[in-house]
Write an enzyme that holds these catalytic residues in place. Structure first.
Site, short mmCIF file in Angstrom:
data_model
loop_
_atom_site.label_atom_id
_atom_site.label_comp_id
_atom_site.label_asym_id
_atom_site.label_seq_id
_atom_site.Cartn_x
_atom_site.Cartn_y
_atom_site.Cartn_z
CB ILE A 51 38.06 41.05 44.49
CG1 ILE A 51 37.10 40.97 43.92
CG2 ILE A 51 38.72 42.66 44.15
CD1 ILE A 51 35.95 42.04 44.85
CB VAL A 104 48.40 46.00 56.21
CG1 VAL A 104 48.09 47.00 56.12
CG2 VAL A 104 48.38 44.79 55.21
N GLY A 137 37.18 42.19 50.55
CA GLY A 137 36.09 41.80 50.26
C GLY A 137 34.74 43.26 49.05
NE ARG A 138 31.82 44.85 44.67
CZ ARG A 138 31.92 45.76 44.17
NH1 ARG A 138 33.34 46.07 43.87
NH2 ARG A 138 31.17 46.42 43.53
CB ALA A 186 27.57 39.34 36.61
CG HIS A 311 41.18 11.73 22.35
ND1 HIS A 311 41.89 12.61 24.04
CD2 HIS A 311 42.27 12.28 22.20
CE1 HIS A 311 43.38 12.20 23.62
NE2 HIS A 311 43.71 11.64 22.31
#
Length: 340
Positions: A51, A104, A137-138, A186, A311
């Protein structure tokens, strides 16, 4: 509302870090970043997962000076390093900075945006950015629905527990997509939805049993894989053979000016059956569908090598990766044994 059957498809929501939740419009989650209300001059992306890198790539292309901070030693943790390498090499030029093994520590409102305190091997411990995107993340969107009141079981991560037909612990209610477990993609959700609808319509024999769910990171270059990855094989202690084809030997990649890609095929060393396929490069997300078909149909590397690929196209990189396992690749020489 009364119903005979129900499907819960409530998806997922961005994971929040309480210490970073300052209520500031200058701190974004992925939903806010997608609204594209402004193009910040500087953007810090917290999290080097798919993400963060996808959105970071977008804002860098729009002109933002993008810095990425990732806690682990590599971008896209869990993805095979050889697939990540072409992307990381390109992002070093596209992004202002990439700080790995860096934390952080704090965020605070400041003049001109958000002041960030970093912990790790960085040139400056405090930096200020116009916007900060927290992309760590989720999580499943399953809270506050009253699921417990009707007996629907949820695991400790918040995922609704389902069986092989996507039925919850209340059999006439199904759950699909992100709220029903990994992978949170999804196309996986769409197939689960079709399965649930067909079962409700009367086909009680159907079950969820895919052998390969493709994943694509929509950066530039793209990264895609399906089936078993080399990283997973190592964790499982499973022996695999890997056929790898570098795009430097691809005529089509040369015409695109993008010879930095790679395609790989993982097989069982005894049966030659394809266990996984991965690719990194422009259009990797299109190439991976062939890998899904090969795995689902139980193909071997030799089967794939015997299929004629047009090709010059990038699809040849998949077949030649398979051919390297048998010393048959036309554009890539693999030494089978030492010549004395």
């Amino acid at each position: 509302v009364r119903f005979e059957h129900g499907i819960i498809a409530s998806g997922s929501i961005p994971t929040k870090i309480p210490a970073f939740d300052l209520g500031s419009p200058n701190i974004w989650d992925s939903t806010a970043a997608l609204k594209l209300e402004s193009i910040p001059k500087s953007l810090l992306v917290v999290g080097g997962g798919y993400i963060g890198l996808e959105l970071g790539t977008v804002y860098a292309a729009l002109g933002s000076k993008v810095t990425v901070v990732e806690l682990t030693p590599s971008l896209l943790p869990g993805v095979d390093p050889d697939l990540v390498q072409p992307l990381q090499a390109r992002l070093k030029n596209e992004f202002a900075s990439i700080f790995l093994s860096t934390k952080v520590a704090t965020l605070a409102e400041a003049k001109g945006g958000i002041q960030v305190t970093l912990e790790g091997d960085v040139p400056e411990k405090q930096m200020t950015f116009e916007k900060v995107l927290v992309a760590v993340g989720r999580r499943p969107n399953s809270a506050n629905f009253g699921l417990d009141k009707i007996g629907i079981a949820v695991d400790d991560k918040g995922f609704i527990q389902v069986n092989e037909q996507r039925r919850t612990s209340v059999p006439h209610i199904f759950a699909i997509g992100d709220v029903a477990g990994e992978p949170m993609l999804a196309h996986k959700a769409a197939h689960e939805g079709k399965l649930a609808a067909q079962i409700i319509a009367g086909d009680a024999s159907l079950v969820w049993e895919p052998r390969a769910v493709p994943a694509v990171v929509f950066t530039d270059p793209e990264i895609a894989w399906c089936g078993l990855t080399e990283t997973e094989a190592k964790k499982q202690g499973r022996e695999v053979k890997v056929g790898k084809f570098r795009w430097g030997a691809s005529g089509r990649a040369a015409t695109l000016g993008r010879s930095d890609g790679v395609s790989k095929v993982l097989v069982d060393p005894k049966s030659d059956m394809i266990l996984g396929i991965g690719a990194a490069g422009p259009g990797a997300g299109e190439l991976i569908a062939e890998g899904v078909v090969a795995i689902e149909m139980g193909a071997t590397a030799k089967d794939l090598a015997l299929c004629i690929h047009p090709h010059p196209t990038l699809t040849e990189t998949i077949s030649e990766a398979a051919e390297t396992l048998h010393g048959l690749a036309s554009h890539f020489f693999v030494m089978k044994k030492k010549i004395v």
